[in-house]
Design a protein around this motif. Structure first.
Motif, PDB file in Angstrom:
ATOM      1  N   VAL A 162       0.834  -1.204   0.000  1.00 34.61           N
ATOM      2  CA  VAL A 162       0.000   0.000   0.000  1.00 34.61           C
ATOM      3  C   VAL A 162       0.867   1.251   0.000  1.00 34.61           C
ATOM      4  N   PHE A 163       1.915   1.258   0.820  1.00 34.43           N
ATOM      5  CA  PHE A 163       2.803   2.417   0.893  1.00 34.43           C
ATOM      6  C   PHE A 163       3.478   2.684  -0.452  1.00 34.43           C
ATOM      7  N   MET A 164       3.932   1.623  -1.103  1.00 35.44           N
ATOM      8  CA  MET A 164       4.606   1.783  -2.392  1.00 35.44           C
ATOM      9  C   MET A 164       3.634   2.258  -3.463  1.00 35.44           C
ATOM     10  N   LEU A 165       2.390   1.775  -3.407  1.00 33.39           N
ATOM     11  CA  LEU A 165       1.394   2.185  -4.399  1.00 33.39           C
ATOM     12  C   LEU A 165       1.013   3.654  -4.225  1.00 33.39           C
ATOM     13  N   ILE A 166       0.992   4.123  -2.970  1.00 40.61           N
ATOM     14  CA  ILE A 166       0.665   5.531  -2.734  1.00 40.61           C
ATOM     15  C   ILE A 166       1.804   6.429  -3.191  1.00 40.61           C
ATOM     16  N   GLY A 167       3.040   5.997  -2.955  1.00 41.53           N
ATOM     17  CA  GLY A 167       4.180   6.836  -3.285  1.00 41.53           C
ATOM     18  C   GLY A 167       4.568   6.822  -4.742  1.00 41.53           C
ATOM     19  N   ALA A 168       4.449   5.685  -5.399  1.00 41.73           N
ATOM     20  CA  ALA A 168       4.950   5.556  -6.768  1.00 41.73           C
ATOM     21  C   ALA A 168       4.273   6.490  -7.772  1.00 41.73           C
ATOM     22  N   PRO A 169       2.913   6.621  -7.760  1.00 39.45           N
ATOM     23  CA  PRO A 169       2.299   7.494  -8.762  1.00 39.45           C
ATOM     24  C   PRO A 169       2.666   8.968  -8.619  1.00 39.45           C
ATOM     25  N   GLN A 170       3.261   9.372  -7.485  1.00 38.24           N
ATOM     26  CA  GLN A 170       3.612  10.771  -7.307  1.00 38.24           C
ATOM     27  C   GLN A 170       4.894  11.151  -8.059  1.00 38.24           C
ATOM     28  N   ILE A 171       5.599  10.147  -8.581  1.00 35.21           N
ATOM     29  CA  ILE A 171       6.837  10.424  -9.307  1.00 35.21           C
ATOM     30  C   ILE A 171       6.508  11.182 -10.595  1.00 35.21           C
ATOM     31  N   SER A 172       7.171  12.299 -10.818  1.00 43.39           N
ATOM     32  CA  SER A 172       6.897  13.122 -11.988  1.00 43.39           C
ATOM     33  C   SER A 172       7.434  12.458 -13.249  1.00 43.39           C
ATOM     34  N   SER A 173       6.752  12.719 -14.358  1.00 42.96           N
ATOM     35  CA  SER A 173       7.209  12.203 -15.651  1.00 42.96           C
ATOM     36  C   SER A 173       8.359  13.031 -16.209  1.00 42.96           C
ATOM     37  N   ALA A 174       8.686  14.168 -15.552  1.00 40.74           N
ATOM     38  CA  ALA A 174       9.758  15.030 -16.057  1.00 40.74           C
ATOM     39  C   ALA A 174      11.091  14.288 -16.121  1.00 40.74           C
ATOM     40  N   TYR A 175      11.329  13.421 -15.141  1.00 42.08           N
ATOM     41  CA  TYR A 175      12.587  12.672 -15.126  1.00 42.08           C
ATOM     42  C   TYR A 175      12.694  11.760 -16.346  1.00 42.08           C
ATOM     43  N   ILE A 176      11.607  11.076 -16.674  1.00 43.43           N
ATOM     44  CA  ILE A 176      11.620  10.182 -17.836  1.00 43.43           C
ATOM     45  C   ILE A 176      11.802  10.972 -19.120  1.00 43.43           C
ATOM     46  N   LEU A 177      11.143  12.127 -19.204  1.00 49.58           N
ATOM     47  CA  LEU A 177      11.277  12.959 -20.397  1.00 49.58           C
ATOM     48  C   LEU A 177      12.712  13.427 -20.581  1.00 49.58           C
ATOM     49  N   ARG A 178      13.373  13.774 -19.477  1.00 52.01           N
ATOM     50  CA  ARG A 178      14.784  14.172 -19.564  1.00 52.01           C
ATOM     51  C   ARG A 178      15.662  12.991 -19.946  1.00 52.01           C
ATOM     52  N   THR A 179      15.334  11.830 -19.408  1.00 59.11           N
ATOM     53  CA  THR A 179      16.148  10.645 -19.675  1.00 59.11           C
ATOM     54  C   THR A 179      16.142  10.282 -21.160  1.00 59.11           C
ATOM     55  N   ALA A 191      14.655   3.742 -33.378  1.00 59.98           N
ATOM     56  CA  ALA A 191      13.559   2.788 -33.302  1.00 59.98           C
ATOM     57  C   ALA A 191      12.224   3.520 -33.344  1.00 59.98           C
ATOM     58  N   MET A 192      11.259   2.930 -34.019  1.00 61.67           N
ATOM     59  CA  MET A 192       9.911   3.483 -34.035  1.00 61.67           C
ATOM     60  C   MET A 192       9.221   3.071 -32.737  1.00 61.67           C
ATOM     61  N   ASN A 193       8.905   4.069 -31.923  1.00 63.35           N
ATOM     62  CA  ASN A 193       8.372   3.767 -30.603  1.00 63.35           C
ATOM     63  C   ASN A 193       7.469   4.901 -30.139  1.00 63.35           C
ATOM     64  N   ALA A 194       6.559   4.565 -29.230  1.00 60.76           N
ATOM     65  CA  ALA A 194       5.681   5.569 -28.611  1.00 60.76           C
ATOM     66  C   ALA A 194       5.244   5.030 -27.257  1.00 60.76           C
ATOM     67  N   PHE A 195       5.062   5.926 -26.292  1.00 63.31           N
ATOM     68  CA  PHE A 195       4.569   5.508 -24.987  1.00 63.31           C
ATOM     69  C   PHE A 195       3.900   6.685 -24.301  1.00 63.31           C
ATOM     70  N   ALA A 196       3.036   6.349 -23.335  1.00 63.30           N
ATOM     71  CA  ALA A 196       2.295   7.364 -22.587  1.00 63.30           C
ATOM     72  C   ALA A 196       2.870   7.474 -21.181  1.00 63.30           C
ATOM     73  N   LEU A 197       2.684   8.645 -20.572  1.00 62.96           N
ATOM     74  CA  LEU A 197       3.203   8.920 -19.238  1.00 62.96           C
ATOM     75  C   LEU A 197       2.126   9.556 -18.374  1.00 62.96           C
ATOM     76  N   LYS A 198       2.328   9.423 -17.066  1.00 61.05           N
ATOM     77  CA  LYS A 198       1.544  10.095 -16.038  1.00 61.05           C
ATOM     78  C   LYS A 198       0.145   9.512 -15.917  1.00 61.05           C
ATOM     79  N   SER A 199      -0.809  10.337 -15.440  1.00 65.76           N
ATOM     80  CA  SER A 199      -2.138   9.863 -15.105  1.00 65.76           C
ATOM     81  C   SER A 199      -3.165  10.456 -16.058  1.00 65.76           C
ATOM     82  N   ARG A 200      -4.428  10.123 -15.783  1.00 65.20           N
ATOM     83  CA  ARG A 200      -5.521  10.602 -16.624  1.00 65.20           C
ATOM     84  C   ARG A 200      -5.609  12.129 -16.626  1.00 65.20           C
ATOM     85  N   ASP A 201      -5.319  12.783 -15.485  1.00 69.66           N
ATOM     86  CA  ASP A 201      -5.480  14.228 -15.380  1.00 69.66           C
ATOM     87  C   ASP A 201      -4.284  15.013 -15.927  1.00 69.66           C
ATOM     88  N   GLU A 202      -3.114  14.393 -15.994  1.00 68.29           N
ATOM     89  CA  GLU A 202      -1.932  15.079 -16.506  1.00 68.29           C
ATOM     90  C   GLU A 202      -1.132  14.067 -17.303  1.00 68.29           C
TER      91      GLU A 202
END
Length: 303
Positions: free
Chosen positions: A50-67, A107-118
């Motif tokens: 439960v603790f990991m599920l609450i904390g994990a979605p708060q990670i911003s997608s900005a890090y992945i975009l920079r990566t 490589a031809m690739n596409a993926f989605a990030l973050k949640s429904r609201d952002e």
């Protein structure tokens, strides 16, 4: 028109599969906790999940975009692509259209990030160079379906359960090794079943995680073509992606390792199977159309 009966049946089938896989992952995590510390271990494992599920979605997608070195896809350079994304998002019932990004990749690739609201959708520059607008609409529909269906959160749940299981397995094995001399001295018999569970649980959770990913891909295919209003755009895009990936692996690895890996170890279902399912969603005698999302009303545009 879309085969709505088949869509509903597939949606229910995929939902039930998703629930079963998530229950299996949770059960394995609880079992690992019980093997290590009995009832208290189950409580601790559940609380940690439960603790990991609450904390994990708060990670911003900005890090992945920079990566991945993603940059915003300029609206003035790709106005029709942004218009298509906005229309697909409107059909999906999203509060706002996902932000579009492009990343440098061969490589031809596409993926989605973050949640429904952002939400954000990242596509590779190779994808833009090789797919036409109709095919890109299929890709955008697929990724938007992932966002609408909450697949990003579902996969986070599966990933957290798998990671926790791996940690518990390592802890259990270390405790067993430390206690082994005392167990041998006292002559206590060790059952083989708990030992097998400790060793095999991580592999099982990874396989379940991959299976869940394939299930959600099937659902995103079905919902994506419904949002885009076109089956054949996504089919054409999948064929191009499959051809490029096949060439990549043949160039990278010598035979026989250049052959496709077993479907059990893939995050995506086999392309022929995906195409076969998509063809089943299309009623015969239907002209493939995608309505323009710009300021041209509802005039159909054939790409």
């Amino acid at each position: 028109m879309m085969n709505t009966l088949l869509l509903r049946r597939n949606s229910l089938y995929n939902f039930l599969q998703t629930v079963l896989v998530l229950l299996a992952l949770t059960s394995i995590t609880a079992l690992m906790g019980w093997l290590i510390a009995g009832g208290n271990g189950v409580v601790v494992a559940t609380a940690a999940t439960v603790f990991m599920l609450i904390g994990a979605p708060q990670i911003s997608s900005a890090y992945i975009l920079r990566t991945v070195r993603a940059r915003p896809l300029e609206r003035h350079r790709f106005p029709r692509l942004h218009a298509l994304s906005a229309e697909i998002a409107r059909r999906a019932g999203l509060a706002a259209a996902p932000k579009l990004y492009v990343m440098p990749s061969r490589a031809m690739n596409a993926f989605a990030l973050k949640s429904r609201d952002e939400a954000s959708i990242v596509v590779s520059d190779s994808l833009l160079r090789n797919l036409n607008l109709r095919e890109m609409a299929g890709i955008l529909g697929h990724e938007t379906a992932h966002i609408r269906n909450g697949d990003l959160y579902v996969m986070v749940m599966a990933d957290m359960a798998a990671r926790l299981t791996i940690v518990l397995s390592m802890v259990g094995q270390v405790l067993l090794i430390l206690a082994l001399p005392a167990l041998l001295a006292t002559g206590i018999h060790l059952s083989i079943i708990p030992l097998l569970v400790l060793v095999l649980a991580p592999a099982v959770t990874v396989l379940l995680q991959l299976a869940l990913s394939r299930i959600r891909e099937y659902q995103a295919d079905a919902d994506g073509v419904q949002l885009a209003g076109d089956v054949y755009g996504l089919i054409s895009a999948l064929r191009k992606l499959d051809r490029q990936q096949s060439v990549f692996w043949r160039q990278l690895l010598p035979r026989p390792w250049s052959r496709s890996q077993p479907s059990l170890l893939q995050t995506h279902p086999p392309t022929p199977t995906r195409i076969e399912r998509l063809l089943g969603l299309q009623q015969p005698h239907h002209q493939s159309l995608l309505y323009n999302a710009g300021n041209q009303g509802s005039r159909p545009v054939i790409f």
